[in-house]
Design a protein around this motif. Structure first.
Motif, PDB file in Angstrom:
ATOM      1  N   GLY A 287      28.514 -60.862 -40.507  1.00 24.12           N
ATOM      2  CA  GLY A 287      27.097 -61.238 -40.515  1.00 24.12           C
ATOM      3  C   GLY A 287      26.623 -61.575 -41.919  1.00 24.12           C
ATOM      4  O   GLY A 287      25.933 -62.582 -42.136  1.00 24.12           O
ATOM      5  N   SER A 288      27.007 -60.742 -42.874  1.00 24.92           N
ATOM      6  CA  SER A 288      26.598 -60.987 -44.269  1.00 24.92           C
ATOM      7  C   SER A 288      27.263 -62.248 -44.810  1.00 24.92           C
ATOM      8  O   SER A 288      26.628 -63.055 -45.520  1.00 24.92           O
ATOM      9  N   ALA A 289      28.540 -62.449 -44.491  1.00 25.96           N
ATOM     10  CA  ALA A 289      29.253 -63.626 -44.996  1.00 25.96           C
ATOM     11  C   ALA A 289      28.657 -64.899 -44.425  1.00 25.96           C
ATOM     12  O   ALA A 289      28.508 -65.920 -45.142  1.00 25.96           O
ATOM     13  N   LEU A 290      28.307 -64.896 -43.139  1.00 29.29           N
ATOM     14  CA  LEU A 290      27.722 -66.075 -42.522  1.00 29.29           C
ATOM     15  C   LEU A 290      26.364 -66.398 -43.161  1.00 29.29           C
ATOM     16  O   LEU A 290      26.035 -67.582 -43.391  1.00 29.29           O
ATOM     17  N   TYR A 291      25.604 -65.383 -43.454  1.00 28.89           N
ATOM     18  CA  TYR A 291      24.297 -65.610 -44.101  1.00 28.89           C
ATOM     19  C   TYR A 291      24.481 -66.187 -45.513  1.00 28.89           C
ATOM     20  O   TYR A 291      23.783 -67.126 -45.907  1.00 28.89           O
ATOM     21  N   CYS A 292      25.452 -65.664 -46.241  1.00 23.05           N
ATOM     22  CA  CYS A 292      25.693 -66.162 -47.610  1.00 23.05           C
ATOM     23  C   CYS A 292      26.190 -67.604 -47.596  1.00 23.05           C
ATOM     24  O   CYS A 292      25.779 -68.437 -48.427  1.00 23.05           O
ATOM     25  N   LEU A 293      27.093 -67.913 -46.660  1.00 18.63           N
ATOM     26  CA  LEU A 293      27.588 -69.289 -46.559  1.00 18.63           C
ATOM     27  C   LEU A 293      26.463 -70.255 -46.218  1.00 18.63           C
ATOM     28  O   LEU A 293      26.413 -71.392 -46.715  1.00 18.63           O
ATOM     29  N   TYR A 306      17.708 -70.579 -38.143  1.00 18.64           N
ATOM     30  CA  TYR A 306      18.007 -69.191 -37.748  1.00 18.64           C
ATOM     31  C   TYR A 306      19.139 -68.614 -38.574  1.00 18.64           C
ATOM     32  O   TYR A 306      19.327 -67.406 -38.614  1.00 18.64           O
ATOM     33  N   LEU A 307      19.957 -69.424 -39.276  1.00 18.96           N
ATOM     34  CA  LEU A 307      21.036 -68.888 -40.108  1.00 18.96           C
ATOM     35  C   LEU A 307      20.557 -68.527 -41.498  1.00 18.96           C
ATOM     36  O   LEU A 307      21.313 -67.988 -42.295  1.00 18.96           O
ATOM     37  N   HIS A 308      19.297 -68.879 -41.845  1.00 18.89           N
ATOM     38  CA  HIS A 308      18.767 -68.557 -43.160  1.00 18.89           C
ATOM     39  C   HIS A 308      18.155 -67.164 -43.205  1.00 18.89           C
ATOM     40  O   HIS A 308      17.628 -66.756 -44.228  1.00 18.89           O
ATOM     41  N   SER A 309      18.232 -66.450 -42.066  1.00 17.63           N
ATOM     42  CA  SER A 309      17.726 -65.076 -42.003  1.00 17.63           C
ATOM     43  C   SER A 309      18.911 -64.130 -41.788  1.00 17.63           C
ATOM     44  O   SER A 309      19.801 -64.405 -40.969  1.00 17.63           O
ATOM     45  N   LEU A 310      18.933 -63.024 -42.551  1.00 16.55           N
ATOM     46  CA  LEU A 310      20.034 -62.059 -42.413  1.00 16.55           C
ATOM     47  C   LEU A 310      20.041 -61.440 -41.018  1.00 16.55           C
ATOM     48  O   LEU A 310      21.109 -61.271 -40.407  1.00 16.55           O
ATOM     49  N   THR A 311      18.861 -61.140 -40.502  1.00 17.05           N
ATOM     50  CA  THR A 311      18.774 -60.569 -39.149  1.00 17.05           C
ATOM     51  C   THR A 311      19.301 -61.552 -38.122  1.00 17.05           C
ATOM     52  O   THR A 311      20.044 -61.189 -37.207  1.00 17.05           O
ATOM     53  N   SER A 312      18.918 -62.823 -38.279  1.00 16.55           N
ATOM     54  CA  SER A 312      19.380 -63.849 -37.331  1.00 16.55           C
ATOM     55  C   SER A 312      20.889 -64.023 -37.411  1.00 16.55           C
ATOM     56  O   SER A 312      21.559 -64.234 -36.399  1.00 16.55           O
TER      57      SER A 312
END
Length: 568
Positions: A287-293, A306-312
């Motif tokens: 989840g964290s890696a996808l948000y950072c990418l 929706y990918l620019h939010s850590l919760t999302s």
């Protein structure tokens, strides 16, 4: 009258040793009849080798009644060969007031017979009237003599069948051993009961013994049976002897099978704890890696919001783990490649979980079992046994954990199975006894109730108990060797287990206590999933609703707090 007693061990005696006990009126028969003493000594010295290890008593000067009384003394009852030479009263001549060339009658003893003395020949005028058999072999055939067999109920060695009125019928492994000995030596068995609660017995303050060992020591029993370990512990050898061993036994601990884990935990069983931790770590990292990418990608300007939010991002990854289809797909090539690899990972993970879950929903999972004395020591359970025999052995054991269990040891006189079934203690006993109890208890249940701990200890030989210095031992040992070589002991054990298990099942059917089985399970051996199997899923459903309610209450509290802050 003078009495001469010659006690000799054949093959080792070089000259006769005689002790004379004179009465007030002394008539030196031995001095007047030296040829009779010499003839007797020669026959003692040249006996057959079959009795080389036996003491032989030659008694001269007793009357028949005195000789009969001598055979009933403690020593006389255990002496295989006693030869009595009795002055026949008609050999005394009153006219000469002295001894003539009269008769001397020769008697030999018969052990374990109603006729304790047997007349074999007459000494008359410097010779025997017929060649006597002074040392007959009588113990190979006891001619139906009755021997007392002391015992108590101790399955599977000695079991009582009380289904019919009257005295119980005895059967079991050691009962069959004694019956085989009786058939081979032609004696009749008279079973006598050990006093209630005394079992094998214990050493008393005055040095004597109670129980089975005490009965052998006092002579109340000729033979003793009841899983007797060949041991000299507490000077048992002073009270009894043993036959050649017919079995060797390790001592094992009988334990209750622990209750299965509750089925609501079934959704967690497909993976071990370390696997679940790895999955949780992978979820957090992904989840964290996808948000950072999504944030660092050069094409992230056109990426879905929706990918620019850590919760999302975490919700997106969680949906993939649950095989939930994604309506919106990432636009960045880097993120698409990452998501593709992630899909391959969650597909393998999901299939593995689903397959294992199907198996675990219908299976009963047991907690970690106790297999060693270390496990038993750490579990806090006590340990029990029939009688105090194992107490001192555990205290002196080289095994640290077995010594530690000594403080929790409890000697019992009956019903050790109840301690096991209550789950308060383990029952240490011989391997055969443990196997028998396990088979009998588990026979009335679909799933096992008791089990045997894998680690066993304290090996002992098992034999039949005898009186000390009994002349029966050589013959019984010979028959025992033949019984062992034929394999009959193991066969009798199997038969005892089968008979007891069958009777146990019949009793349970009569009292309607036998567990009922599901008809579908009995016919098809297939279990349809019921609520009990699926309770874990319903626990998850209830937990999710509870979480939603708690989240709703939290949002409601936050909303009211915002309203109050706005008014202020």
């Amino acid at each position: 009258m003078a009495t001469a007693v010659i006690a000799a061990r054949t093959g080792t005696m070089k000259c006769p040793s005689a002790t004379f006990a004179r009465s007030k009126r002394h008539i030196p028969h031995m001095a007047q009849k030296p040829e009779l003493a010499n003839m007797t000594y020669n026959r003692v010295h040249n006996m057959s080798p079959s009795v080389d290890e036996d003491f032989v008593y030659v008694v001269v000067g007793f009357s028949v009644d005195e000789l009969d009384a001598f055979t009933q003394t403690k020593k006389g009852k255990k002496t295989q060969h006693i030869v009595g030479i009795v002055k026949w009263e008609h050999s005394y001549d009153p006219q000469t007031n002295g001894e003539t060339e009269g008769e001397w009658r020769v008697y030999v003893n018969q052990l374990y017979s109603r006729q304790r003395l047997v007349f074999v020949s007459t000494w008359q005028r410097s010779h025997f009237t017929r060649t006597p058999s002074l040392f007959p072999e009588t113990l190979s055939n006891l001619r139906g003599a009755t021997l007392n067999v002391a015992t108590f109920e101790f399955a599977p060695d000695v079991m009582y069948d009380r289904r019919k009125a009257g005295p119980p019928h005895l059967y079991g492994r050691e009962v069959e051993v004694v019956r085989a000995l009786a058939t081979a030596s032609n004696f009749t068995i008279n079973f006598i009961e050990v006093p209630p609660g005394e079992l094998w017995g214990s050493k008393l303050p005055n040095g004597s013994w109670s129980g089975l060992i005490g009965m052998l020591g006092r002579g109340d029993g000729d033979i003793g049976i009841g899983n007797m370990y060949v041991s000299s512990q507490h000077d048992r050898k002073d009270q009894q002897d043993f036959t050649a061993p017919f079995d060797q036994s390790m001592n094992c601990v009988l334990l209750k099978v622990p209750d299965p884990l509750p089925r609501w935990q079934a959704p967690l069983w497909p993976f071990r704890q370390d696997t679940w931790l790895a999955i949780a770590g992978g979820l957090l990292f992904t989840g964290s890696a996808l948000y950072c990418l999504s944030e660092l990608s050069s094409h992230s300007q056109g990426e879905a919001p929706y990918l620019h939010s850590l919760t999302s991002s975490y919700l997106y990854v969680t949906a993939m783990h649950l095989h939930e289809s994604i309506v919106k797909h990432p636009k960045s090539l880097t993120i698409r490649l990452s998501v593709g690899v992630l899909w391959l990972y969650v597909i393998v993970l999901g299939i593995s979980y689903s397959c294992n879950l199907t198996a675990f929903l219908t299976a009963i999972r047991q907690p970690p079992v106790i297999d060693t004395f270390r496990d038993l020591h750490d579990s806090g359970l006590g340990i029990v046994s029939m009688g105090p025999f194992f107490e001192s052995l555990m205290e002196r054991s080289a095994n640290y954990y077995l010594r530690g269990l000594h403080s929790r040891f409890t000697p019992l006189t009956s019903d050790p199975e109840s301690w096991v079934l209550n789950g308060t203690a383990g029952y240490i006993t011989g391997r055969h006894t443990s196997e028998f109890i396990r088979a009998q208890i588990n026979s009335g249940h679909i799933t096992p109730v008791v089990r045997i701990m894998k680690e066993c200890t304290l090996p002992f030989s098992v034999g039949v108990g005898l009186q000390s210095n009994t002349p029966l031992k050589p013959r019984i040992d010979l028959v025992t060797y033949k019984i062992v070589e034929s394999g009959l002991v193991s066969q009798w054990f199997k038969e005892s287990v089968w008979i007891a298990t069958r009777e146990n099942r019949m009793k349970q059917k009569e009292t309607n206590k036998e567990e009922k089985t599901d008809s579908e399970t009995e016919v098809f051996r297939v279990l349809p999933l019921n609520v009990e199997h699926m309770q874990g899923v319903f626990y998850i459903l209830g937990l999710s609703h509870l979480s939603a309610v708690l989240a709703f209450l939290a949002e409601l509290c936050l909303a009211r707090r915002e309203q109050h802050s706005t008014k202020d």
